[in-house]
Design an enzyme around this catalytic site. Structure first.
Site, short mmCIF file in Angstrom:
data_model
loop_
_atom_site.label_atom_id
_atom_site.label_comp_id
_atom_site.label_asym_id
_atom_site.label_seq_id
_atom_site.Cartn_x
_atom_site.Cartn_y
_atom_site.Cartn_z
CD1 TRP A 16 -2.19 -2.16 1.29
CD2 TRP A 16 -3.42 -0.36 0.78
NE1 TRP A 16 -3.48 -2.58 1.09
CE2 TRP A 16 -4.26 -1.49 0.77
CE3 TRP A 16 -3.95 0.89 0.49
CZ2 TRP A 16 -5.61 -1.41 0.49
CZ3 TRP A 16 -5.30 0.97 0.22
CH2 TRP A 16 -6.12 -0.16 0.21
CG PHE A 19 -3.59 -7.73 9.09
CD1 PHE A 19 -4.04 -7.36 10.36
CD2 PHE A 19 -3.82 -9.04 8.67
CE1 PHE A 19 -4.69 -8.27 11.18
CE2 PHE A 19 -4.48 -9.95 9.49
CZ PHE A 19 -4.91 -9.56 10.75
CG HIS A 22 -8.92 -0.91 8.63
ND1 HIS A 22 -9.11 -2.28 8.58
CD2 HIS A 22 -7.90 -0.64 7.80
CE1 HIS A 22 -8.24 -2.80 7.74
NE2 HIS A 22 -7.48 -1.83 7.25
#
Length: 176
Positions: free
Chosen positions: A25, A58, A88
């Protein structure tokens, strides 16, 4: 952002096997973090560097765990999580931090923590080691990982063997 009090680390990482696990990301930030980590590992003389890309922060702990199981002397974990309008952010940051910390403590293998947890894109860019950035957290994380391996081997030469043996037992009991 504070850089005050940061140590100047110069270490000899020749002969070390280092795995860099990097999230995907935020490409621009991640490219900067990865470049900084590579530069630090080159400066330390680390000859065996493997880069593993995973989807997001994650997934860093599981990739780092596999790197340790494969014999890495150190892992550098790189990622970026930008706060949004939902919880989140908190869950991902906590999972990455706890997973990487647990792995390092359980196995005795140093994990350089280069996961940016920022309120906005500007903060991430300012820490990514890009032209105009005030910080280079990828470089810092890689330096810290190598310096920790060197320090532990100097103070406790057999400590990595015991940690890896405990990890192998854990891995076997889980069928990994």
């Amino acid at each position: 952002m504070s850089g005050a009090g940061a140590p100047t680390l110069t270490v000899d990482g020749r002969g070390l096997r280092v795995v860099v696990v990097a999230a995907s990301w935020h490409t621009q930030v991640m490219d900067g973090l990865l470049a900084g980590a590579r530069r630090a590992l080159d400066e330390a003389g680390v000859g065996e560097v493997t880069v593993v890309r995973v989807p997001g922060s994650f997934e860093l702990p599981v990739a780092a765990s596999r790197a340790v199981a494969a014999g890495a002397d150190a892992v550098v974990a790189l990622g970026v999580v930008i706060r949004g309008g939902t919880p989140h952010f908190d869950y991902v940051c906590q999972a990455a931090t706890l997973g990487l910390t647990d792995l390092s403590v359980r196995t005795g293998v140093p994990v350089g923590f280069g996961v940016l947890t920022c309120d906005d894109d500007a903060q991430a860019l300012d820490r990514a080691g890009l032209p105009g950035s005030r910080g280079d957290k990828g470089h810092e994380a890689a330096q810290a990982a190598v310096a920790t391996v060197v320090a532990l081997r100097g103070a406790m030469p057999d400590s990595d063997v015991a940690g890896r043996a405990r990890y192998e037992l854990h891995k076997t009991s889980r069928g990994l």
